[in-house]
Design a protein around this motif. Structure first.
Motif, PDB file in Angstrom:
ATOM      1  N   LEU A  42       0.829  -1.200   0.000  1.00 37.03           N
ATOM      2  CA  LEU A  42       0.000   0.000   0.000  1.00 37.03           C
ATOM      3  C   LEU A  42       0.865   1.253   0.000  1.00 37.03           C
ATOM      4  O   LEU A  42       2.005   1.241   0.450  1.00 37.03           O
ATOM      5  CB  LEU A  42      -0.908   0.022   1.235  1.00 37.03           C
ATOM      6  CG  LEU A  42      -1.850  -1.163   1.454  1.00 37.03           C
ATOM      7  CD1 LEU A  42      -2.707  -0.917   2.694  1.00 37.03           C
ATOM      8  CD2 LEU A  42      -2.733  -1.396   0.248  1.00 37.03           C
ATOM      9  N   GLY A  43       0.308   2.357  -0.481  1.00 35.39           N
ATOM     10  CA  GLY A  43       0.984   3.644  -0.370  1.00 35.39           C
ATOM     11  C   GLY A  43       1.288   4.336  -1.680  1.00 35.39           C
ATOM     12  O   GLY A  43       1.478   5.551  -1.719  1.00 35.39           O
ATOM     13  N   GLY A  44       1.354   3.593  -2.769  1.00 35.57           N
ATOM     14  CA  GLY A  44       1.629   4.224  -4.052  1.00 35.57           C
ATOM     15  C   GLY A  44       0.383   4.812  -4.678  1.00 35.57           C
ATOM     16  O   GLY A  44      -0.734   4.671  -4.164  1.00 35.57           O
ATOM     17  N   PHE A  45       0.556   5.485  -5.793  1.00 43.30           N
ATOM     18  CA  PHE A  45      -0.589   6.045  -6.510  1.00 43.30           C
ATOM     19  C   PHE A  45      -1.351   4.979  -7.293  1.00 43.30           C
ATOM     20  O   PHE A  45      -2.485   5.185  -7.694  1.00 43.30           O
ATOM     21  CB  PHE A  45      -0.122   7.164  -7.460  1.00 43.30           C
ATOM     22  CG  PHE A  45       0.274   8.415  -6.752  1.00 43.30           C
ATOM     23  CD1 PHE A  45      -0.684   9.324  -6.329  1.00 43.30           C
ATOM     24  CD2 PHE A  45       1.607   8.690  -6.490  1.00 43.30           C
ATOM     25  CE1 PHE A  45      -0.326  10.468  -5.663  1.00 43.30           C
ATOM     26  CE2 PHE A  45       1.985   9.844  -5.831  1.00 43.30           C
ATOM     27  CZ  PHE A  45       1.013  10.735  -5.410  1.00 43.30           C
ATOM     28  N   VAL A 139      -4.406  -5.018  -2.761  1.00 42.03           N
ATOM     29  CA  VAL A 139      -3.307  -4.175  -3.233  1.00 42.03           C
ATOM     30  C   VAL A 139      -3.565  -2.682  -3.053  1.00 42.03           C
ATOM     31  O   VAL A 139      -2.669  -1.863  -3.279  1.00 42.03           O
ATOM     32  CB  VAL A 139      -2.990  -4.459  -4.721  1.00 42.03           C
ATOM     33  CG1 VAL A 139      -2.489  -5.885  -4.906  1.00 42.03           C
ATOM     34  CG2 VAL A 139      -4.208  -4.187  -5.604  1.00 42.03           C
ATOM     35  N   GLY A 140      -4.765  -2.299  -2.658  1.00 41.14           N
ATOM     36  CA  GLY A 140      -5.022  -0.871  -2.485  1.00 41.14           C
ATOM     37  C   GLY A 140      -6.495  -0.606  -2.285  1.00 41.14           C
ATOM     38  O   GLY A 140      -7.316  -1.519  -2.174  1.00 41.14           O
ATOM     39  N   GLY A 141      -6.819   0.669  -2.230  1.00 43.29           N
ATOM     40  CA  GLY A 141      -8.208   1.064  -2.051  1.00 43.29           C
ATOM     41  C   GLY A 141      -8.319   2.561  -1.855  1.00 43.29           C
ATOM     42  O   GLY A 141      -7.331   3.302  -1.993  1.00 43.29           O
ATOM     43  N   GLU A 142      -9.500   3.000  -1.516  1.00 45.25           N
ATOM     44  CA  GLU A 142      -9.774   4.415  -1.302  1.00 45.25           C
ATOM     45  C   GLU A 142     -10.646   4.572  -0.069  1.00 45.25           C
ATOM     46  O   GLU A 142     -11.654   3.867   0.090  1.00 45.25           O
ATOM     47  CB  GLU A 142     -10.492   5.015  -2.517  1.00 45.25           C
ATOM     48  CG  GLU A 142     -11.143   6.369  -2.311  1.00 45.25           C
ATOM     49  CD  GLU A 142     -10.150   7.512  -2.112  1.00 45.25           C
ATOM     50  OE1 GLU A 142     -10.605   8.648  -1.911  1.00 45.25           O
ATOM     51  OE2 GLU A 142      -8.915   7.256  -2.147  1.00 45.25           O
ATOM     52  N   THR A 143     -10.238   5.461   0.819  1.00 44.74           N
ATOM     53  CA  THR A 143     -11.051   5.835   1.972  1.00 44.74           C
ATOM     54  C   THR A 143     -11.513   7.268   1.761  1.00 44.74           C
ATOM     55  O   THR A 143     -10.683   8.181   1.688  1.00 44.74           O
ATOM     56  CB  THR A 143     -10.255   5.722   3.284  1.00 44.74           C
ATOM     57  OG1 THR A 143      -9.793   4.388   3.444  1.00 44.74           O
ATOM     58  CG2 THR A 143     -11.119   6.094   4.474  1.00 44.74           C
ATOM     59  N   ALA A 144     -12.821   7.448   1.631  1.00 41.70           N
ATOM     60  CA  ALA A 144     -13.378   8.772   1.349  1.00 41.70           C
ATOM     61  C   ALA A 144     -14.175   9.256   2.559  1.00 41.70           C
ATOM     62  O   ALA A 144     -15.158   8.629   2.950  1.00 41.70           O
ATOM     63  CB  ALA A 144     -14.278   8.712   0.120  1.00 41.70           C
ATOM     64  N   GLU A 145     -13.706  10.348   3.179  1.00 38.24           N
ATOM     65  CA  GLU A 145     -14.434  10.972   4.279  1.00 38.24           C
ATOM     66  C   GLU A 145     -15.237  12.126   3.689  1.00 38.24           C
ATOM     67  O   GLU A 145     -14.665  13.105   3.201  1.00 38.24           O
ATOM     68  CB  GLU A 145     -13.452  11.464   5.337  1.00 38.24           C
ATOM     69  CG  GLU A 145     -14.127  11.867   6.636  1.00 38.24           C
ATOM     70  CD  GLU A 145     -13.121  12.180   7.740  1.00 38.24           C
ATOM     71  OE1 GLU A 145     -13.485  12.085   8.912  1.00 38.24           O
ATOM     72  OE2 GLU A 145     -11.960  12.525   7.419  1.00 38.24           O
ATOM     73  N   MET A 146     -16.566  11.991   3.707  1.00 41.05           N
ATOM     74  CA  MET A 146     -17.419  12.937   3.000  1.00 41.05           C
ATOM     75  C   MET A 146     -18.525  13.471   3.907  1.00 41.05           C
ATOM     76  O   MET A 146     -19.658  12.987   3.866  1.00 41.05           O
ATOM     77  CB  MET A 146     -18.001  12.281   1.750  1.00 41.05           C
ATOM     78  CG  MET A 146     -16.939  11.804   0.769  1.00 41.05           C
ATOM     79  SD  MET A 146     -17.588  11.366  -0.852  1.00 41.05           S
ATOM     80  CE  MET A 146     -18.525   9.911  -0.460  1.00 41.05           C
TER      81      MET A 146
END
Length: 347
Positions: A42-45, A139-146
């Protein structure tokens, strides 16, 4: 003389530090899902994956995306979020394997109004557990605080899985009249039909913390039983030979999902007496006088995956799947016709 501090992102309801803390906390969970082909953590674009290192020479990629639906409402209301991530993975990877594909990697999308690091970590750790059981890497993901979009602890989840198969080995392939239908037992309602489930619970007058009327524990916990992951046993069966198709029984039930893997001119005949309807479905149907036909096109009715197999391979494949931990029932045959016809009764 004092100067007022300007407005910050945190003042607007978004805590970047909490997001960073979540990433650090979930790194060990993601790390344990590493598999051949994983290039970086994790951590890359973006996430890199090496298909050759995963063992493929002429691969075709297969992709699937899904969510958990309103089963999330029960998880949110009860605070029991530890297994909802398994549901998310299962809804994607169980679809991938129906194409004959091995799941390789998974990404998640988690959106909430106010990030609770502990809650979010429990959810992602469940996702990692689902990935580990399916042999695919998180391998990754998105955390969206909305803030302003989700209220009162609400959140939403979506998942995206990518798998691969060698060119020319995709399913369905070779389905013919006389093929045997092997039904693999479900683990309850799985992740479809929960708008109906919640309506039934509302009419019953029971709360999520009430004793389950169809099993042990509370009603909420029973209805949150995670979707069964069929990937590993299904891949074993495919590699053993004789599997012509797989159908993941989700929304639409047997009535709508099984025809998706049958060629034009062929239908399926299913013997409803070949397996026992799980108590959860008997309770749901009985509470609101649900017709059998409605049950069969709304829920999995106890069969979460159907393998369409060559007749001469059916006994061996049933034994293989049983040894892999599945509860297997021979539920019918493929024949001339269209759609699904039923004999016997469930209810």
């Amino acid at each position: 003389m004092t100067r007022e501090t300007g407005l910050t992102y945190a003042d607007a309801g978004v805590d970047i530090d909490a997001g960073n803390a979540l990433v650090e906390r979930i790194k060990p969970a993601a790390k344990r899902t590493r598999r051949p082909g994983t290039v970086a953590g994790l951590g890359g674009f973006g996430a890199l994956f090496d298909l050759r290192a995963a063992g493929y020479s002429d691969p075709v990629l297969v992709a699937a995306t899904d969510g958990v639906g309103t089963k999330l409402r029960i998880a949110i209301d009860t605070g029991a979020v530890d297994t909802i991530g398994i549901d998310l993975v299962a809804m994607c990877v169980n679809d991938l394997v129906c194409q004959g594909a091995e799941p390789l990697f998974f990404l998640d999308y988690f959106a909430t109004g106010k990030l609770d690091v502990d809650q979010a970590a429990r959810i992602v750790e469940g996702i990692a557990e689902g990935c580990a059981r399916s042999g695919c890497a998180l391998v990754g993901g998105e955390t969206a605080e909305m803030p302003g979009m989700y209220h009162g602890g609400d959140f939403d989840l979506a998942g995206f899985a990518v798998g691969a198969l060698e060119r020319g080995s995709d399913l369905p392939a070779g389905v013919g009249a006389g093929d045997v239908l092997l039904g693999l037992a479900s683990n309850g309602v799985h992740s479809n039909g929960y708008s109906f489930v919640r309506k039934v619970v509302e009419r019953s007058g029971l709360g999520w913390d009430a004793p389950s009327p169809f099993g042990a524990g509370t009603l909420g916990a029973a209805l949150l039983a995670p979707t069964r992951l069929y990937v590993m046993p299904a891949l074993q069966a495919i590699r053993a030979g004789g599997v012509h198709a797989l159908a993941h029984i989700t929304g639409g039930g047997l009535s709508e999902n099984l025809p998706r893997v049958l060629p034009e001119g062929l239908g399926a005949e299913i013997d409803l007496s070949a397996w026992t309807l799980p108590p959860v479905f008997r309770w749901l149907a009985g509470t609101v006088d649900m017709a059998e036909a409605e049950l069969l096109k709304t829920f999995n009715a106890g069969i979460g995956m159907v393998a369409v197999v060559a007749r001469d391979r059916a006994p061996a494949l049933a034994a293989l799947l049983t040894a892999a931990g599945e509860t297997v029932s021979e539920i019918g045959r493929v024949g001339e016709g269209q759609g699904v016809t039923y004999r016997g009764r469930l209810l």
